[in-house]
Design an enzyme around this catalytic site. Structure first.
Site, mmCIF file in Angstrom:
data_model
loop_
_atom_site.group_PDB
_atom_site.id
_atom_site.type_symbol
_atom_site.label_atom_id
_atom_site.label_comp_id
_atom_site.label_asym_id
_atom_site.label_seq_id
_atom_site.Cartn_x
_atom_site.Cartn_y
_atom_site.Cartn_z
ATOM 1 N N TYR A 84 -17.051 18.507 -13.667
ATOM 2 C CA TYR A 84 -17.561 17.135 -13.822
ATOM 3 C C TYR A 84 -18.592 16.818 -12.721
ATOM 4 O O TYR A 84 -18.383 17.145 -11.550
ATOM 5 C CB TYR A 84 -16.368 16.167 -13.763
ATOM 6 C CG TYR A 84 -16.755 14.722 -13.639
ATOM 7 C CD1 TYR A 84 -17.501 14.096 -14.631
ATOM 8 C CD2 TYR A 84 -16.390 13.978 -12.527
ATOM 9 C CE1 TYR A 84 -17.861 12.775 -14.515
ATOM 10 C CE2 TYR A 84 -16.735 12.650 -12.410
ATOM 11 C CZ TYR A 84 -17.477 12.052 -13.402
ATOM 12 O OH TYR A 84 -17.851 10.743 -13.276
ATOM 13 N N ARG A 132 0.856 -1.200 0.000
ATOM 14 C CA ARG A 132 0.000 0.000 0.000
ATOM 15 C C ARG A 132 0.887 1.243 0.000
ATOM 16 O O ARG A 132 0.578 2.244 -0.627
ATOM 17 C CB ARG A 132 -0.952 -0.005 1.213
ATOM 18 C CG ARG A 132 -1.672 1.325 1.388
ATOM 19 C CD ARG A 132 -2.911 1.277 2.268
ATOM 20 N NE ARG A 132 -2.834 0.391 3.399
ATOM 21 C CZ ARG A 132 -2.188 0.637 4.542
ATOM 22 N NH1 ARG A 132 -1.556 1.782 4.723
ATOM 23 N NH2 ARG A 132 -2.170 -0.268 5.505
ATOM 24 N N LYS A 181 -9.101 8.359 -18.682
ATOM 25 C CA LYS A 181 -9.377 8.994 -19.970
ATOM 26 C C LYS A 181 -8.120 8.968 -20.854
ATOM 27 O O LYS A 181 -7.632 7.910 -21.158
ATOM 28 C CB LYS A 181 -9.896 10.413 -19.733
ATOM 29 C CG LYS A 181 -10.943 10.501 -18.599
ATOM 30 C CD LYS A 181 -12.165 9.662 -18.877
ATOM 31 C CE LYS A 181 -13.329 10.008 -18.007
ATOM 32 N NZ LYS A 181 -13.761 9.134 -16.985
ATOM 33 N N ASP A 210 -8.088 20.386 -12.829
ATOM 34 C CA ASP A 210 -8.420 19.060 -13.355
ATOM 35 C C ASP A 210 -8.088 19.101 -14.842
ATOM 36 O O ASP A 210 -8.780 19.742 -15.630
ATOM 37 C CB ASP A 210 -9.901 18.754 -13.111
ATOM 38 C CG ASP A 210 -10.278 17.356 -13.582
ATOM 39 O OD1 ASP A 210 -9.602 16.832 -14.486
ATOM 40 O OD2 ASP A 210 -11.258 16.789 -13.054
#
Ligand SMILES: Cc1ncc(COP(=O)(O)O)c(C=O)c1O
Length: 388
Positions: free
Chosen positions: A107, A52, A204, A179
């Site tokens: 978004y 992790r 994306k 973003d």
């Protein structure tokens, strides 16, 4: 293989952050699919204790994206399990009572996180058209600690002046977070304009092949880097080794893919702009776009995202039911061309009156132009528009 200090974008995409595997020389960074690492002796290890906290595949991706967002400069990247997890991590830089100014047609999932989750932790948000810098400054309060910008916006492609937004944030002692999902670092690098942090949904363009969900944060401030490293481990919403490997494979072809996304986006926008059934086209690369000059100044190409208005829900429905090569799906930035209906798909969680105010009408259709032959895409739209 050593990168020179002034290595250019496509070279950084291919090589930054990655060295041949030290144990075999494998040119591709392996998928280190492990949960833990054997230590040599008590208190003696190779820099890896638990996956992790540290994973070599994820670290290679983080170095790679940090390099391509910062033009090879000093920045650090942190990879998360989704774009939303990346944005969530950035918001932990704030504390109860802080206020954030946000691009108004950000978004829908970002709006949902801010509006439904983070307000419970006593953060407050003002939504404003950040393309209007004066309105943006008026939205600041003494508690404002962050300006959160998306440019171009989804789906009507409004552009915010990044240099001016960075100057405003600096003057008001707030961080500028951008973003950069829609543009990708190939077309726009907000850190160059003075942004403090960049976030991406790697789902994306960075991954680019519609086969992974992920997110990344790139930071430049020493304290922000330290906090994000801490919180990535503390909250644990890390990107898996396999997804890290997929995104690393994706960034190798980012420059090439974006060149074609740019060409196809522009060709489709020009085609639709002249079509009698289309009321309006939203694409920053059309000289008729109100912010064409600004887009040309701060972007290196206008991207593969466009939207157009057919005037009614019925018109949009007919088109969406008639297309064959355009796949009806949410998401964007993959090699396949996707088509969607923002009002009922990506922006369904945005209240109807807010959608109207933002220009997300019932007749609006969004396209993420992929890499198919452009004439095949135009043929498909021609036959579908005939039925509208
Ligand atoms: C601009 C933008 N930011 C963030 C996200 C969230 O990313 P993810 O779906 O990877 O959580 C999306 C998803 O569509 C997006 O379009």
């Amino acid at each position: 293989m050593k990168l020179t200090k002034n290595a250019r974008f496509s070279t950084l995409c291919l090589h930054a952050g990655q060295e041949p595997d030290p144990s075999t020389g494998a040119i591709i960074t392996p998928i280190y699919q492990t949960s833990t690492y054997v230590q040599d002796a008590l208190g003696k290890h190779k820099g890896y204790e638990y996956a992790r906290t540290q994973n070599p595949t994820r670290e290679a991706l983080e170095r790679n994206i940090a390099a391509i967002e910062s033009g090879g400069g000093d920045a650090a990247g942190f990879a998360f399990a989704s774009g939303m997890a990346a944005i969530g991590a950035v918001m932990t830089l704030l504390k109860a009572g802080d206020h954030v100014v946000v691009s108004d047609n950000t978004y829908g999932g970002t709006f949902r996180l801010f509006d439904k989750v983070l307000t419970k932790s006593s953060l407050s948000f003002s939504y404003v058209d950040t393309a209007d810098l004066e309105a943006t400054e008026r939205a600041f309060t003494p508690a404002t600690k962050m300006l959160f910008v998306e440019t171009p916006t989804n789906p009507i492609m409004r552009i915010t002046d990044l240099a001016a937004a960075a100057a405003l944030a600096k003057r008001r002692h707030a961080r500028l977070v951008v973003d950069n999902t829609f543009a990708s670092p190939c077309l726009q690098r907000p850190l160059e304009f003075g942004a403090d942090l960049v976030v991406h949904s790697t789902t994306k363009y960075l991954n680019g092949h519609s086969d992974s969900i992920g997110g990344v944060v790139v930071a430049v401030g020493k304290d922000d880097i330290e906090w994000l490293r801490f919180v990535q481990n503390a909250e644990g919403a890390i990107l898996s080794p396999f997804d890290s490997w997929l995104v690393l494979r994706g960034t190798k072809t980012l420059a090439l893919r974006m060149a074609q996304h740019n060409a196809s986006g522009l060709a489709l926008a020009q085609f639709l702009d002249g079509h009698p059934k289309v009321k309006q086209v939203y694409y920053p690369g059309l000289p008729s776009h109100p912010q064409y000059a600004l887009a040309a100044k701060q972007m290196r190409g206008f991207g593969g995202m466009l939207a157009f208005d057919l005037g009614s829900l019925e018109g949009a429905r007919r088109l969406l039911n008639a297309v064959r090569l355009h796949s009806l799906a949410e998401s964007l930035g993959g090699v396949e061309t996707l088509i969607s209906h923002p009002a009922t798909m990506t922006h369904a969680s945005v209240p109807a009156d807010r959608r109207q105010a933002l220009g997300i009408t019932d007749g609006l259709v969004r396209i993420s132009a992929g890499l198919e032959d452009i004439d095949d895409l135009k043929d498909d739209l021609t036959q579908a528009l005939d039925l509208v």
